[in-house]
Motif scaffolding. Structure first.
Motif, mmCIF file in Angstrom:
data_model
loop_
_atom_site.group_PDB
_atom_site.id
_atom_site.type_symbol
_atom_site.label_atom_id
_atom_site.label_comp_id
_atom_site.label_asym_id
_atom_site.label_seq_id
_atom_site.Cartn_x
_atom_site.Cartn_y
_atom_site.Cartn_z
ATOM 1 N N THR A 258 0.809 -1.226 0.000
ATOM 2 C CA THR A 258 0.000 0.000 0.000
ATOM 3 C C THR A 258 0.836 1.267 0.000
ATOM 4 O O THR A 258 0.303 2.366 -0.123
ATOM 5 C CB THR A 258 -0.923 0.023 1.231
ATOM 6 N N THR A 259 2.156 1.137 0.147
ATOM 7 C CA THR A 259 3.030 2.317 0.125
ATOM 8 C C THR A 259 4.120 2.127 -0.924
ATOM 9 O O THR A 259 4.414 0.999 -1.337
ATOM 10 C CB THR A 259 3.682 2.549 1.497
ATOM 11 N N ALA A 260 4.712 3.244 -1.313
ATOM 12 C CA ALA A 260 5.774 3.198 -2.323
ATOM 13 C C ALA A 260 6.975 2.408 -1.810
ATOM 14 O O ALA A 260 7.598 1.632 -2.553
ATOM 15 C CB ALA A 260 6.193 4.627 -2.694
ATOM 16 N N LYS A 261 7.284 2.575 -0.518
ATOM 17 C CA LYS A 261 8.435 1.861 0.047
ATOM 18 C C LYS A 261 8.172 0.351 0.064
ATOM 19 O O LYS A 261 9.062 -0.442 -0.252
ATOM 20 C CB LYS A 261 8.716 2.364 1.464
ATOM 21 N N ALA A 262 6.952 -0.038 0.433
ATOM 22 C CA ALA A 262 6.621 -1.464 0.454
ATOM 23 C C ALA A 262 6.641 -2.053 -0.955
ATOM 24 O O ALA A 262 7.033 -3.201 -1.153
ATOM 25 C CB ALA A 262 5.251 -1.668 1.100
ATOM 26 N N GLN A 263 6.225 -1.273 -1.958
ATOM 27 C CA GLN A 263 6.275 -1.726 -3.344
ATOM 28 C C GLN A 263 7.727 -1.946 -3.777
ATOM 29 O O GLN A 263 8.044 -2.921 -4.461
ATOM 30 C CB GLN A 263 5.607 -0.697 -4.258
ATOM 31 N N GLU A 264 8.604 -1.049 -3.344
ATOM 32 C CA GLU A 264 10.032 -1.229 -3.617
ATOM 33 C C GLU A 264 10.536 -2.500 -2.939
ATOM 34 O O GLU A 264 11.314 -3.267 -3.519
ATOM 35 C CB GLU A 264 10.812 -0.022 -3.111
ATOM 36 N N GLY A 265 10.058 -2.730 -1.696
ATOM 37 C CA GLY A 265 10.446 -3.941 -0.975
ATOM 38 C C GLY A 265 9.979 -5.200 -1.681
ATOM 39 O O GLY A 265 10.685 -6.209 -1.698
ATOM 40 N N GLN A 266 8.782 -5.150 -2.285
ATOM 41 C CA GLN A 266 8.290 -6.304 -3.022
ATOM 42 C C GLN A 266 9.182 -6.614 -4.219
ATOM 43 O O GLN A 266 9.474 -7.781 -4.511
ATOM 44 C CB GLN A 266 6.850 -6.056 -3.479
ATOM 45 N N GLU A 267 9.631 -5.587 -4.917
ATOM 46 C CA GLU A 267 10.529 -5.794 -6.059
ATOM 47 C C GLU A 267 11.846 -6.424 -5.617
ATOM 48 O O GLU A 267 12.368 -7.332 -6.272
ATOM 49 C CB GLU A 267 10.777 -4.455 -6.759
ATOM 50 N N ILE A 268 12.358 -5.942 -4.489
ATOM 51 C CA ILE A 268 13.605 -6.515 -3.959
ATOM 52 C C ILE A 268 13.379 -7.972 -3.568
ATOM 53 O O ILE A 268 14.212 -8.847 -3.851
ATOM 54 C CB ILE A 268 14.097 -5.696 -2.741
ATOM 55 N N PHE A 269 12.247 -8.241 -2.926
ATOM 56 C CA PHE A 269 11.917 -9.614 -2.520
ATOM 57 C C PHE A 269 11.823 -10.524 -3.736
ATOM 58 O O PHE A 269 12.364 -11.645 -3.725
ATOM 59 C CB PHE A 269 10.591 -9.620 -1.752
ATOM 60 N N ASN A 270 11.165 -10.074 -4.794
ATOM 61 C CA ASN A 270 11.028 -10.894 -6.007
ATOM 62 C C ASN A 270 12.375 -11.197 -6.641
ATOM 63 O O ASN A 270 12.574 -12.267 -7.226
ATOM 64 C CB ASN A 270 10.123 -10.184 -7.012
ATOM 65 N N GLN A 271 13.317 -10.271 -6.512
ATOM 66 C CA GLN A 271 14.639 -10.475 -7.095
ATOM 67 C C GLN A 271 15.529 -11.353 -6.228
ATOM 68 O O GLN A 271 16.256 -12.215 -6.735
ATOM 69 C CB GLN A 271 15.330 -9.119 -7.302
ATOM 70 N N LYS A 272 15.463 -11.152 -4.912
ATOM 71 C CA LYS A 272 16.429 -11.778 -4.013
ATOM 72 C C LYS A 272 15.899 -13.010 -3.271
ATOM 73 O O LYS A 272 16.678 -13.892 -2.906
ATOM 74 C CB LYS A 272 16.883 -10.756 -2.953
ATOM 75 N N CYS A 273 14.604 -13.061 -3.010
ATOM 76 C CA CYS A 273 14.080 -14.041 -2.050
ATOM 77 C C CYS A 273 13.086 -15.036 -2.631
ATOM 78 O O CYS A 273 12.876 -16.121 -2.054
ATOM 79 C CB CYS A 273 13.394 -13.320 -0.883
ATOM 80 N N LEU A 274 12.429 -14.692 -3.724
ATOM 81 C CA LEU A 274 11.311 -15.491 -4.216
ATOM 82 C C LEU A 274 11.725 -16.869 -4.707
ATOM 83 O O LEU A 274 10.901 -17.780 -4.787
ATOM 84 C CB LEU A 274 10.588 -14.729 -5.342
ATOM 85 N N SER A 275 12.994 -17.055 -5.021
ATOM 86 C CA SER A 275 13.439 -18.364 -5.492
ATOM 87 C C SER A 275 13.371 -19.424 -4.389
ATOM 88 O O SER A 275 13.280 -20.624 -4.672
ATOM 89 C CB SER A 275 14.875 -18.272 -6.028
#
Length: 357
Positions: A258-275
């Motif tokens: 719901t926030t810009a910072k959390a959206q940035e965190g989601q992108e980082i998570f998809n790159q680094k953690c989702l595997s």
């Protein structure tokens, strides 16, 4: 002499304190405050066996004291007391009594062992259905996964169960031998890499209320340097609340920041953690691909990594250096390359992962 007396006083004090502390315990963790059918049955067996041992010890001590008082040298001199070898009465008595005591202990123990081993309710009927709640427990270095196969749900670290009904478990491990143990609710059972162990537990609703509906679970088998830190939480709730929880988990939609910072965190998570991690309770990946805890309800947990306070600062500390908190864990990656602002964004995203508010 005074120094020796002082040491004995200290020893006595320590012994008294140890005796007092042995009776202490919390309802969410203590085996001496059973919170279910299995725990109560095991507790009763423990009391029975302890009572028998105390009776035997008292009998031996009484006979010993009588012997040293009645036949002390000062009283009988050099006279040899009457010998009783070959006394058939005594031989029958000291043979019969131990047999009876063993039977008193063996019969309920064997009966209880067979009754607690009854897992027929886990079997599916001809149509592939079953009434019992079955949970697949998978132990990993150093975290726990809980799969509800009939409900299509997977959680990690937090086990959710209904009260006042039997809950059946399939136990196995993905790496080394562990042991599944909820002290207040029942004895431990090993989780092996080869083969599956099965058993059931029952969570008493009134006892759950006393424990504020939260029990603690642990690994009870030495499995590595962070064995002592391999904890999990058990949320016990009435059946209606559990059914509501299941529906919420089954209908959970993809989390949207719901926030810009959390959206940035989601992108980082998809790159680094989702595997390795997943953020949906309906995790359809095969077991081999589930290499790290499911984080769908991460924001609802009471602990980070099972041991740290649940706040963003501790989360960032964990992400920076998981090895410092759980030596030997398998969380690897390029987390050290994240900047402080990226860590802030990732932490905000993860703390927002909730299915129920």
């Amino acid at each position: 002499m005074k120094a020796r007396l002082s040491k004995w006083r200290l020893f006595s004090l320590v012994a008294i304190v140890a005796l007092v502390l042995s009776g202490c315990g919390e309802p969410f963790l203590s085996t001496l405050q059973p919170a279910g059918e299995v725990a109560k049955t095991q507790y009763d067996l423990m009391i029975l066996s302890t009572a028998i041992m105390v009776i035997v010890i008292l009998a031996v001590v009484i006979v010993y004291v009588i012997a040293i008082i009645r036949f002390r040298r000062k009283k009988v001199g050099n006279k040899v007391p009457k010998q009783v070898e070959g006394n058939h009465k005594l031989e029958i008595i000291w043979t019969t009594i131990p047999i009876l005591l063993l039977l008193v202990l063996a019969v309920p123990t064997v009966s209880t062992t067979f009754s607690l081993d009854d897992t027929k309710a886990m079997e599916k009927d001809s149509e592939g259905n079953r009434e019992a709640l079955v949970i697949n427990v998978r132990a990993n270095l150093y975290w726990w996964e809980f799969e509800y196969p009939d409900q299509g749900i997977i959680t990690s670290q937090d086990l959710v169960v209904p009260t006042d009904q039997k809950v059946y478990f399939n136990l196995h491990a993905s790496d080394v031998k562990h042991s599944f143990w909820i002290p207040a609710v029942g004895g431990k059972l090993d989780t092996n890499v080869d083969g599956v162990n099965q058993f059931f537990l029952e969570f008493d609703n009134e006892k759950a209320k006393e424990a504020e509906n939260l029990f603690y679970g642990k690994c009870a088998e030495l499995c590595g340097p962070s064995h002592a830190l391999m904890d999990f939480k058990v949320k016990a709730m009435p059946e209606a609340e559990f059914d509501s929880w299941v529906k919420n988990m089954q209908n959970a939609e993809e989390h949207k920041p719901t926030t810009a910072k959390a959206q940035e965190g989601q992108e980082i998570f998809n790159q680094k953690c989702l595997s390795c991690h997943a953020v949906s309770p309906q995790d359809g990946r095969p077991e081999q691909a589930r290499m790290a805890p499911n984080l769908a309800t991460f924001g609802e947990r009471s602990r980070i990594a099972g041991i740290l306070e649940h706040d963003e600062e501790q989360l960032k500390n964990w992400i920076r250096d998981p090895e410092a908190y759980k030596p030997g864990n398998k969380m690897t990656g390029t987390y050290g390359e994240l900047s402080e602002s990226e860590l802030d964004a990732l932490a905000e995203y993860l703390m927002g992962l909730k299915v129920q508010e």
